[in-house]
Design an enzyme around this catalytic site. Structure first.
Site, PDB file in Angstrom:
ATOM      1  N   GLY A   4      -0.128  -0.950   4.139  1.00  0.00           N
ATOM      2  CA  GLY A   4      -0.972  -1.154   2.784  1.00  0.00           C
ATOM      3  C   GLY A   4      -2.215  -2.021   3.084  1.00  0.00           C
ATOM      4  CG  ASN A   5      -2.287  -4.279   6.888  1.00  0.00           C
ATOM      5  OD1 ASN A   5      -1.367  -3.423   6.766  1.00  0.00           O
ATOM      6  ND2 ASN A   5      -2.747  -4.940   7.914  1.00  0.00           N
ATOM      7  CE  LYS A  50       8.155   1.909  -0.179  1.00  0.00           C
ATOM      8  NZ  LYS A  50       8.000   1.307   1.311  1.00  0.00           N
ATOM      9  CE  LYS A 102       3.848   2.166   6.509  1.00  0.00           C
ATOM     10  NZ  LYS A 102       4.518   0.931   6.019  1.00  0.00           N
ATOM     11  CE  LYS A 159       5.991  -3.319   7.276  1.00  0.00           C
ATOM     12  NZ  LYS A 159       6.369  -2.987   5.826  1.00  0.00           N
TER      13      LYS A 159
END
Length: 303
Positions: free
Chosen positions: A11-12, A119, A203, A265
């Protein structure tokens, strides 16, 4: 031969609004083109948590189904990214085409995730704001890594990327491709094709699936930190420069990585390197991606 590098943008790299995103993707594009110049064949994926939540809220009165909101987020994020990457390629006299592909990902409708939404999507709220929205909308909210409360939706595991053959063709023709946006539009298989289902696939897990399908040499997950840490935000916080699967699993068992944040992640990286014995996964920040690929920063995960 160019090495295939799957990049999962966090998102960053995208911001929390279309206006902010238009500014941020210019820097994102510079990083991506840096890697192309280093000799990598780059495949780009991206998240859509803030964006799909925003679209869903805006479309609520129109009763827009959630999978369609995911498709909308893929469209406008891909549009911004492909414009920015193409412009940066031109700035450096590189003649490559850039394309974003609306991508569907098959999930199992009996996945346990549908019983336990985890999520995070949309904006952060204070507890009293979240409680009010629960009463008004029936949405489920959970605290997100100490940053506030966010709506949560089911996050089933990706089983199959529907458009994988098209993605391979685009890569073979030397295009820069932006695919599996937001983890892909979640669909289930039906007799005559596919049907959308309300969820957001993580994702990073979809990026790992994509990297496996493409036999990529490396999966790179770009996030807000330069390196993965244990004892995060504590006095004894420690950066990890390299860890193997056994070490990563031990940290997971200790609860070192926050669900909905660093945990998926690391899990995605483990999935990738477990299936690709000679491959590497890397977690680092967007601004340090080039340095991390040279071993100067970042966290490398190996088998």
């Amino acid at each position: 031969m160019e090495k295939r590098l799957v990049i999962a943008l966090g998102g960053n790299a995208l911001g929390n609004s279309p206006k902010e995103q238009l500014t941020l993707v210019k820097d994102t594009a510079k990083t991506i083109v840096d890697l192309i110049l280093e000799g990598y064949k780059v495949i780009v994926t991206h998240g859509n948590g803030p964006q799909v939540g925003m679209i869903n809220l805006a479309m609520e009165k129109l009763d827009m189904p959630f999978p369609e909101c995911g498709a909308m987020s893929q469209g406008y994020i891909g549009y911004h990214l492909q414009q920015a990457i193409k412009q940066e390629l031109k700035n450096r006299n590189l003649n490559k085409n850039v394309v974003s592909l609306i991508t569907q990902v098959v999930v199992d409708e009996n996945d346990n995730a549908f019983k336990n939404p985890t999520k995070p999507i949309g904006s952060f709220y204070k507890k009293e704001e979240a409680d009010k929205l629960v009463k008004e909308s029936g949405f489920i909210f959970k605290e997100d890594a100490g940053r506030g409360y966010r709506r949560v939706v089911p996050s089933p595991n990706p089983k199959k990327i529907v458009e994988i053959d098209v993605i391979k063709e685009l890569l073979e023709n030397d295009n820069v491709v932006i695919v599996v946006g937001g983890g892909g539009i979640p669909v289930v298989e039906i007799e005559n094709g596919y049907k959308g289902i309300a969820a957001v696939i993580d994702k990073d897990k979809s990026a790992a699936k994509l990297a496996n399908d493409l036999k990529a040499e490396m999966l790179v997950i770009l996030t807000a930190v330069d390196r993965v840490c244990i004892n995060f935000n504590k006095a004894n916080q420690k950066e990890i420069s390299r860890m193997n699967c056994l070490e990563a699993k031990k940290y997971i068992e200790e609860g070192q990585f926050a669900p909905g944040s660093m945990l998926p992640k690391v899990e995605a990286c483990l999935e990738f390197v477990n299936l690709n014995k000679n491959s590497l996964a890397l977690i680092t920040s967007l601004n340090k991606a080039k340095d991390a690929l040279k071993g100067l920063t970042g966290t490398i995960i190996t088998n």
